[in-house]
Design a protein around this motif. Structure first.
Motif, PDB file in Angstrom:
ATOM      1  N   TYR A   1      35.104  40.821  36.911  1.00  0.00           N
ATOM      2  CA  TYR A   1      36.477  41.266  37.220  1.00  0.00           C
ATOM      3  C   TYR A   1      37.141  41.933  36.348  1.00  0.00           C
ATOM      4  O   TYR A   1      38.209  42.335  37.181  1.00  0.00           O
ATOM      5  CB  TYR A   1      37.382  39.253  37.016  1.00  0.00           C
ATOM      6  CG  TYR A   1      38.616  39.598  37.299  1.00  0.00           C
ATOM      7  CD1 TYR A   1      38.730  39.029  38.556  1.00  0.00           C
ATOM      8  CD2 TYR A   1      39.829  40.041  36.620  1.00  0.00           C
ATOM      9  CE1 TYR A   1      40.319  39.335  39.368  1.00  0.00           C
ATOM     10  CE2 TYR A   1      40.925  39.912  36.854  1.00  0.00           C
ATOM     11  CZ  TYR A   1      41.021  39.457  38.499  1.00  0.00           C
ATOM     12  OH  TYR A   1      42.650  39.374  38.674  1.00  0.00           O
TER      13      TYR A   1
ATOM     14  N   GLU B   1      38.945  44.795  38.655  1.00  0.00           N
ATOM     15  CA  GLU B   1      40.637  45.561  38.886  1.00  0.00           C
ATOM     16  C   GLU B   1      40.517  46.563  38.767  1.00  0.00           C
ATOM     17  O   GLU B   1      41.635  46.890  38.603  1.00  0.00           O
ATOM     18  CB  GLU B   1      41.119  44.237  36.730  1.00  0.00           C
ATOM     19  CG  GLU B   1      42.637  43.914  38.014  1.00  0.00           C
ATOM     20  CD  GLU B   1      43.390  43.588  36.770  1.00  0.00           C
ATOM     21  OE1 GLU B   1      43.405  42.282  37.093  1.00  0.00           O
ATOM     22  OE2 GLU B   1      43.034  43.398  35.975  1.00  0.00           O
TER      23      GLU B   1
ATOM     24  N   ARG C   1      42.889  49.018  40.563  1.00  0.00           N
ATOM     25  CA  ARG C   1      44.149  49.231  39.982  1.00  0.00           C
ATOM     26  C   ARG C   1      44.397  50.186  39.116  1.00  0.00           C
ATOM     27  O   ARG C   1      45.706  50.919  38.762  1.00  0.00           O
ATOM     28  CB  ARG C   1      44.718  47.609  39.422  1.00  0.00           C
ATOM     29  CG  ARG C   1      45.623  46.752  40.149  1.00  0.00           C
ATOM     30  CD  ARG C   1      46.140  45.360  39.602  1.00  0.00           C
ATOM     31  NE  ARG C   1      45.876  45.591  37.667  1.00  0.00           N
ATOM     32  CZ  ARG C   1      47.118  44.611  37.144  1.00  0.00           C
ATOM     33  NH1 ARG C   1      47.788  43.908  37.933  1.00  0.00           N
ATOM     34  NH2 ARG C   1      46.896  44.758  35.301  1.00  0.00           N
TER      35      ARG C   1
ATOM     36  N   THR D   1      42.946  47.120  33.355  1.00  0.00           N
ATOM     37  CA  THR D   1      43.045  46.074  33.138  1.00  0.00           C
ATOM     38  C   THR D   1      43.813  45.739  32.056  1.00  0.00           C
ATOM     39  O   THR D   1      44.064  45.937  31.174  1.00  0.00           O
ATOM     40  CB  THR D   1      42.028  45.271  33.349  1.00  0.00           C
ATOM     41  OG1 THR D   1      42.106  43.565  33.686  1.00  0.00           O
ATOM     42  CG2 THR D   1      40.719  45.543  31.995  1.00  0.00           C
TER      43      THR D   1
ATOM     44  N   MET E   1      43.402  38.993  31.201  1.00  0.00           N
ATOM     45  CA  MET E   1      42.128  39.187  32.112  1.00  0.00           C
ATOM     46  C   MET E   1      40.517  39.211  32.419  1.00  0.00           C
ATOM     47  O   MET E   1      40.474  38.609  33.376  1.00  0.00           O
ATOM     48  CB  MET E   1      42.645  40.169  33.277  1.00  0.00           C
ATOM     49  CG  MET E   1      44.232  40.276  33.809  1.00  0.00           C
ATOM     50  SD  MET E   1      44.567  39.595  34.545  1.00  0.00           S
ATOM     51  CE  MET E   1      45.289  37.116  33.963  1.00  0.00           C
TER      52      MET E   1
ATOM     53  N   TRP F   1      51.007  41.624  35.830  1.00  0.00           N
ATOM     54  CA  TRP F   1      51.005  41.575  37.394  1.00  0.00           C
ATOM     55  C   TRP F   1      52.212  41.453  37.685  1.00  0.00           C
ATOM     56  O   TRP F   1      53.008  40.441  36.871  1.00  0.00           O
ATOM     57  CB  TRP F   1      50.184  41.387  37.751  1.00  0.00           C
ATOM     58  CG  TRP F   1      49.945  40.099  37.558  1.00  0.00           C
ATOM     59  CD1 TRP F   1      50.676  38.974  39.121  1.00  0.00           C
ATOM     60  CD2 TRP F   1      48.951  38.883  36.928  1.00  0.00           C
ATOM     61  NE1 TRP F   1      50.195  37.283  39.098  1.00  0.00           N
ATOM     62  CE2 TRP F   1      49.593  37.637  37.249  1.00  0.00           C
ATOM     63  CE3 TRP F   1      48.424  39.178  36.010  1.00  0.00           C
ATOM     64  CZ2 TRP F   1      48.954  36.740  37.400  1.00  0.00           C
ATOM     65  CZ3 TRP F   1      47.819  38.004  35.189  1.00  0.00           C
ATOM     66  CH2 TRP F   1      48.206  36.517  36.276  1.00  0.00           C
TER      67      TRP F   1
END
Length: 133
Positions: A21, A25, A29, A32, A36, A90
């Motif tokens: 994950y 991310e 993006r 992270t 997360m 976020w």
């Protein structure tokens, strides 16, 4: 068949989910957040347990349950991180069908689709951890 899960196999899934994950991310993006990473690990363990408990031939139902689990985790962490702590990890406020800017329907659909390969990995790992007698 009910399986007994050993701590090392759940730890393995936690680490796999945390790494995967976080990497996903970072690729999407550019960054992270440590929460997360923990959320990704918890989601992977949850998916593994859903897969192990599910009746055979229920892949769509498993994916729906997985998407709802991930969305619930995302909402819980989002409320804590973003609304309570004010960390602004976020914000989905600009996304359609969002709830307090923490979750939104398009991402629940994405989690549903990502559950397809995730449950395939769960199946392979389950066979490794619990070989047929």
């Amino acid at each position: 068949m009910k399986l007994h899960h050993k701590p090392y196999e759940l730890c393995w899934f936690f680490l796999l989910g945390a790494f995967t994950y976080s990497l996903l991310e970072i690729v999407c993006r550019g960054y992270t957040h440590w929460t997360m990473t923990l959320t990704g690990g918890a989601a992977a363990v949850g998916l593994y347990l859903i897969r192990a408990a599910a009746p055979p031939k229920t892949r769509l139902l498993q994916c729906l349950c997985g998407a709802l689990l991930i969305t619930a985790l995302e909402f819980t962490v989002g409320v804590a991180d973003n609304l309570v702590m004010g960390w602004n990890v976020w914000d989905y406020s600009d996304m359609p069908l969002n709830l307090y800017g923490q979750i939104c329907l398009p991402f629940t659909g994405l989690w549903f689709l990502l559950c397809i390969p995730a449950f395939g990995i769960c199946r392979i790992a389950e066979r490794r951890f619990h070989p047929a007698g």
